[in-house]
Every structure is written in C-alpha cells, then in structure tokens.
Design a protein around this motif. Structure first.
Motif, PDB file in Angstrom:
ATOM      1  N   TYR A 290      42.196  66.143  42.701  1.00 43.96           N
ATOM      2  CA  TYR A 290      43.226  65.575  43.585  1.00 43.96           C
ATOM      3  C   TYR A 290      44.143  64.715  42.738  1.00 43.96           C
ATOM      4  O   TYR A 290      43.701  64.139  41.739  1.00 43.96           O
ATOM      5  CB  TYR A 290      42.587  64.726  44.692  1.00 43.96           C
ATOM      6  CG  TYR A 290      41.558  65.501  45.475  1.00 43.96           C
ATOM      7  CD1 TYR A 290      41.948  66.267  46.566  1.00 43.96           C
ATOM      8  CD2 TYR A 290      40.214  65.500  45.084  1.00 43.96           C
ATOM      9  CE1 TYR A 290      41.008  67.014  47.264  1.00 43.96           C
ATOM     10  CE2 TYR A 290      39.276  66.244  45.773  1.00 43.96           C
ATOM     11  CZ  TYR A 290      39.672  67.003  46.861  1.00 43.96           C
ATOM     12  OH  TYR A 290      38.753  67.743  47.545  1.00 43.96           O
TER      13      TYR A 290
ATOM     14  N   HIS B 299      47.718  71.487  44.876  1.00 44.46           N
ATOM     15  CA  HIS B 299      46.505  70.819  45.359  1.00 44.46           C
ATOM     16  C   HIS B 299      46.473  69.362  44.926  1.00 44.46           C
ATOM     17  O   HIS B 299      45.844  68.524  45.579  1.00 44.46           O
ATOM     18  CB  HIS B 299      45.256  71.565  44.872  1.00 44.46           C
ATOM     19  CG  HIS B 299      44.009  71.229  45.639  1.00 44.46           C
ATOM     20  ND1 HIS B 299      43.294  70.070  45.424  1.00 44.46           N
ATOM     21  CD2 HIS B 299      43.357  71.891  46.640  1.00 44.46           C
ATOM     22  CE1 HIS B 299      42.247  70.047  46.244  1.00 44.46           C
ATOM     23  NE2 HIS B 299      42.264  71.134  46.999  1.00 44.46           N
TER      24      HIS B 299
ATOM     25  N   HIS C  80      40.630  75.310  52.779  1.00 41.23           N
ATOM     26  CA  HIS C  80      41.975  75.908  52.762  1.00 41.23           C
ATOM     27  C   HIS C  80      42.013  77.319  53.350  1.00 41.23           C
ATOM     28  O   HIS C  80      42.383  78.276  52.671  1.00 41.23           O
ATOM     29  CB  HIS C  80      42.529  75.916  51.327  1.00 41.23           C
ATOM     30  CG  HIS C  80      42.436  74.576  50.669  1.00 41.23           C
ATOM     31  ND1 HIS C  80      43.170  73.500  51.091  1.00 41.23           N
ATOM     32  CD2 HIS C  80      41.648  74.124  49.659  1.00 41.23           C
ATOM     33  CE1 HIS C  80      42.858  72.443  50.355  1.00 41.23           C
ATOM     34  NE2 HIS C  80      41.933  72.784  49.486  1.00 41.23           N
TER      35      HIS C  80
ATOM     36  N   CYS D 295      40.503  66.902  50.767  1.00 44.96           N
ATOM     37  CA  CYS D 295      40.532  68.138  51.546  1.00 44.96           C
ATOM     38  C   CYS D 295      39.109  68.375  52.046  1.00 44.96           C
ATOM     39  O   CYS D 295      38.150  67.845  51.488  1.00 44.96           O
ATOM     40  CB  CYS D 295      41.038  69.326  50.732  1.00 44.96           C
ATOM     41  SG  CYS D 295      39.972  69.848  49.388  1.00 44.96           S
TER      42      CYS D 295
ATOM     43  N   ASP E 173      36.373  73.895  44.120  1.00 45.25           N
ATOM     44  CA  ASP E 173      37.056  72.792  44.811  1.00 45.25           C
ATOM     45  C   ASP E 173      35.990  71.958  45.522  1.00 45.25           C
ATOM     46  O   ASP E 173      35.256  72.479  46.360  1.00 45.25           O
ATOM     47  CB  ASP E 173      38.056  73.400  45.814  1.00 45.25           C
ATOM     48  CG  ASP E 173      38.859  72.351  46.583  1.00 45.25           C
ATOM     49  OD1 ASP E 173      38.488  71.159  46.540  1.00 45.25           O
ATOM     50  OD2 ASP E 173      39.848  72.739  47.222  1.00 45.25           O
TER      51      ASP E 173
END
Ligand SMILES: [Zn+2]
Length: 583
Positions: A105, A60, A74, A66, A93
């Motif tokens: 990140y 990740h 994901h 993301c 996340d």
C-alpha cells in the motif's frame, strides 16, 4: 524537429507489485524497506534543482487498505493469467492495510509526491502490474485494471494523462486511449525489443552499460488513430545489484551526459527511466551519480539549450506544435493570414448574399443549416469544428442552442473573440478534440473537411465526441464542380504546382463523400448538392453580371438540387448524418 532538446525522467513506482510474480517481494525486501526514504531523497533533489519528473505509480499503491469481498480481493479486476504465475494474481496481496504491510500500500507515497515542490506529474503504471503485451493480459484484464487506476486517481483529485507499462512492454493501446491517457513510454533500443531470449538481451544491455555507449535520443511517435503519443525510453538508470554491480558507478552519469548532449545537439528527447530501487544498493554512490545528471541537465536548462519536461508537458508541446495532417500546416497559415478577409466576408452588417459566388454559396449553406437546426431541440449542445471567425457558431447560439467552437487558426479565434465575446471557443486540432467521448448532441463542420488530407481521421474524431443518436451537418467541396476549382486544385497537387494555389485541398464526388462517411461509422446519411455554375470564374471577369445572374437564377438553382445526377457538378455538397445508437 523540436525547438530544443528535452530531458525527461519517468519513475516506475511499484513497490512489491513490480516483482511479486517472480518472488521479488521476498527477494528485494531490503530495497523495499528503503523505498520511502529513497523517494523522499529523490524529491529533495528535484526540489533543489527545480525539476519535475513523471512518477508512474502502481494503482494499488493509491490504497491504504483493501479487504476481501465475498472471499475475493478486488473482484472488479479481471485476473491476468500469465503462464509464469499460475495462481490467483492477488494471492500475494495481503488484503490488510498500510500500517501492517507497507510494501503493498502506498497512499502515503502518493501524497508525498502529490505535495512535492516543484509539482511532480503523477502518472499510472497500471493497477496490479499485469504485463500488457503478454497474451495472459486479455482486453478485459487491461480494461478493468486501467479503469480502476483512473477512478482511484480521481478520488485523490488526480487526472492521469501518462502511462508507463509494466516491464516497459506496451499493449492494449486502444484501452489506454479510451480511458483518457494521452502519452506513454515506449520501448527504447533493441535491448527492450521482443527479439530474442531475455538472457541475451540482458547481456547485451549490460555490455552496453559497461561500454558507456551513447544512449539513443528519441522523438515523439504520434499514433494518429489512437490519439496517443509514444515517447520511447532512452536509458534505464541501473541499480548496483547482481550483474549490474559490474558497471562502474560513474558510467551512469557518463552515458546520461552523452544522451543529454545528443538531445541538445539533435533537438530530440533524452528519456531516462528507473525504479526507486535503483538507489537501494550502494546508495551514496548511485545518488551522487544521479545528482550529477540533474546538475548537468539543469545547467543546460539554465543556458536555454534544454528543456526538462514531464511526459504531460511533452504531450502539451506536441499538441500545440505537431500538426498531423499534411494539408493542415499551409491551410492553417493561410487562414491565419486571411482571418481579416474571412471575418469581413462573414460579417453580418455588410452582408449581401448575392454579391459574389462565395456569398451565395454561404447563403445555400446557411439555409441548409437553419433547416438542420430546426429539427433539433433547443438547448442542445452543438460543436462547430473549424469554426473560423465564428459566424456559424454564433448563428447556432442565436437559434437557442448551446454552442462550442474549435479552430486551429489563432487569428481566426482572435477574430471570433472580438466579434462574439459570448461564444465559447477553444484552439484545438480537429483530429484531437479536447473533449471526452459523447460530449455533444450535434456537430457541424462547415468548409473544413476540404482542408484535411486524411479526412477519415477528422470524421472519426467527430464521431467520437458526438453522442450516439446525435446528428452531424458537414460540407464538402465537389471535385467536378462547374467552377472547376476542384479539378484545378487537384491538378496543381498532382503536378506539385504548390505556388499557384493557396493550399492543397481534398475534393469529393458524391460517391466518395458517402463512402468516407459510412467508413467513419455514420448512418442515415443524406447528401444534397447546392449551387451550380462557373460563377467563381465569372466573379473575376464580371462581378456585376455574376451577381445579377446568381440572383436571377436562384429558384432554378434550387430546383437543380432535386436532381441527384447533377450532384457531382455542384459547388457544395452538404451531408446530414447520424451517429447510430448501438443496440
Ligand atoms: Zn489489494
């Protein structure tokens, strides 16, 4: 044994991913704030001492952002379901980007390590840090996680070879191997084993550190059927946090020094590992101790007593040094010694196929091979496993196919290169072919299987590299052949009369040959026998007569091929088979 001791460092680089399932992303904020400075400083040290380490980075962290797709982060990752973290694994996340949430990140970190001098190895530490050994990490979870790591690394032009498992707890090795990983860090001493409750292991480990006891030095553990190498850990370089604050700073160097000394003395590996957070508390002291370790190792490297290698480099060393079949070492050196003789026997201008039993046997194989090739479409890619001096590899090429040869004998390859400079060849272990799955339309392997004790591993490796639906042409030596060599060699082996045979070999009956081919996954197996008679013996007594009889009886000999019952008495067994197409 290794040529000399090895010192290797692996660094699990995970930021918040390593601890969020236990609330660590909040608890260790202070450490994560310093993370990038620590990495930069470690890279500076490595530069100063010219040391390359293995950085196992959480996948990740390859991302700089993301976001949710259809309300889910994901969606391609099958969620781990660990009982200590009941919610969605990605619930922590942030689904944002690097400038907003730098604990989640790390594309900047990946770039920093990628651009470092000397070159550092970038390895994987999984995509989202599931615990592979736990039942909450299913095969599907492991596969989706690892596949993602590989593709993210590829986008950055990085090939991943090495892996360290979250919580240093290996699992799903078959998936690792399927995605091209070659080497991983294994559990070290008992304090990392699955035995006993966590608290006891932690206490024991702490006591171990407190006593500055000598850490274990390790050897590569080659996991044959998975094509993986495990390097167990020797020592965790500890942070100065919680109970570990009790460990005197200097004991870190003291223990590591004992490990390095043992690695040098025993020609084994001292494998040190840690997280960048090890340096987050009491930083100056901890960095100083770490530098003492680097300095000590580098001094011994300078004295040529120690190699400092990354995991990938260790793997390369294993690949070139460790021969994994007990018959192979002798047969390889035999082929190295006799490369000239073999090359001459096969050289085209001098060739008289009736000159000797050896030559006539080769004629029968060649006729069968040409028949085999005539059924394949031109332009197909064919691998020759155990290509030796390259006669058959070149024959394939001349027939209009693309070809590739592999052999483990350096001298044989040298011969091939001088006789057939246009024939591509690689030096490689047939049990660990340097090709990805399903690379070839067909594989041939002539008079090679007999030099392997563990034939099934060779056959399974051939199975792996051939495309589904592809064909294999392979020869074996019959145990009960009338030339009696099978029985002679086998008796020598059973009575350990090593000195009177050039090397021990494997021999087959028609039934055992068929069985092992089936067991390796092949279908449509057809086995044919060729060449009868004790000509190898007659060759030695009266070569002229032998040659005459061979020529005289060739037609009759070919007829015998039709009689199935006689297969076991022949001098050559040739199988043609197929890798089934899975439906
Ligand atoms: Zn994410």
């Amino acid at each position: 044994m290794l040529e000399k001791g090895i010192f290797t460092i692996s660094i699990d680089t995970e930021l918040a991913w390593g601890t969020f399932d236990h609330g660590g992303h909040i608890k260790y904020r202070e450490a994560y704030e310093k993370y990038r400075f620590i990495i930069a400083r470690l890279l500076e040290l490595f530069k100063g001492y010219e040391i390359s380490a293995t950085w196992a980075i959480v996948g990740h962290l390859f991302l700089d952002s993301c976001h949710k797709e259809n309300g889910r982060l994901h969606p391609d990752i099958v969620r781990p379901k660990h009982n200590w973290f009941p919610g969605d694994w990605f619930s922590c996340d942030p689904g944002t980007n690097l400038s907003k949430d730098k604990f989640w990140y790390g594309s900047d970190i990946v770039n920093m390590i990628k651009d470092a001098i000397p070159q550092q190895e970038i390895a994987s530490h999984s995509f989202c840090h599931p615990v592979f050994s736990d039942k909450g990490c299913s095969k599907e979870t492991a596969e989706s996680d690892i596949a993602k790591c590989v593709s993210l690394a590829k986008e950055k032009g990085i090939e991943l070879n090495s892996f360290t498992f979250p919580r240093n707890s290996p699992g799903h090795l078959d998936i690792l191997s399927k995605y091209g990983f070659k080497i991983f860090r294994g559990k070290g001493d008992v304090y990392e084993s699955n035995l006993g409750p966590e608290i006891i292991k932690k206490t024991l480990r702490l006591l171990n550190d407190m006593a500055a006891s000598r850490p274990p030095v390790v050897m590569p553990n080659i996991i044959l059927d998975k094509g993986l190498i495990e390097i167990p850990s020797s020592m965790l370089f500890r942070f100065a946090y919680g109970a570990s604050k009790l460990i005197p700073h200097g004991f870190r160097f003291k223990r590591a020094k004992k490990g390095i000394d043992a690695a040098i003395k025993q020609k084994k590996i001292f494998h040190l590992w840690f997280h960048p957070t090890s340096f987050a508390w009491d930083s100056e002291n901890i960095f100083r101790e770490f530098e003492r370790i680097l300095n000590y190792a580098s001094e011994h490297q300078g004295k040529k007593e120690l190699n400092i290698f990354t995991l990938r480099e260790i793997r390369r060393l294993c690949q070139s040094n460790v021969i994994r079949d007990s018959f192979n070492p002798v047969s390889i050196s035999m082929h190295d010694d006799r490369a000239n003789i073999f090359a001459k026997e096969y050289s085209e201008d001098l060739r008289d196929y009736y000159k000797s039993a050896f030559q006539f046997g080769r004629k029968k194989i060649e006729d069968a091979l040409l028949g085999f090739l005539s059924n394949l479409d031109k332009g197909r890619v064919i691998l020759d496993v155990g290509c030796g001096a390259g006669y058959y590899t070149n024959l394939i090429k001349k027939q209009g196919f693309r070809c590739m040869g592999v052999d483990r004998s350096e001298n044989m390859i040298r011969k091939l290169k001088s006789s057939y400079p246009d024939v591509p060849v690689k030096m490689a272990d047939a049990m660990n072919l340097p090709f990805s799955d399903s690379s070839f339309d067909a594989v041939i392997s002539i008079e090679t299987l007999r030099y392997f004790k563990n034939r099934e591993l060779l056959l399974k490796e051939i199975f792996r590299v051939i495309k589904p639906g592809g064909y294999v042409f392979i020869t074996a030596a019959p145990l009960f052949s009338l030339n009696l060599y099978g029985i002679y060699n086998t008796l020598c082996r059973l009575f350990k009369l090593r000195s009177i045979v050039s090397c021990y070999q494997s021999f087959e009956t028609v039934a055992s040959f068929k069985k092992i081919l089936e067991k390796s996954g092949f279908s449509n197996i057809s086995i044919r026998a060729h060449f009868w008679g004790p000509y190898f013996v007659l060759d030695k007594i009266n070569p002229h007569l032998s040659s005459k009889l061979i020529k005289r009886f060739e037609k009759f000999d070919d007829k015998l091929s039709e009689i199935k019952l006689l297969g076991n008495l022949s001098n050559h067994l040739i199988a043609v088979m197929k890798r089934p197409v899975k439906l």
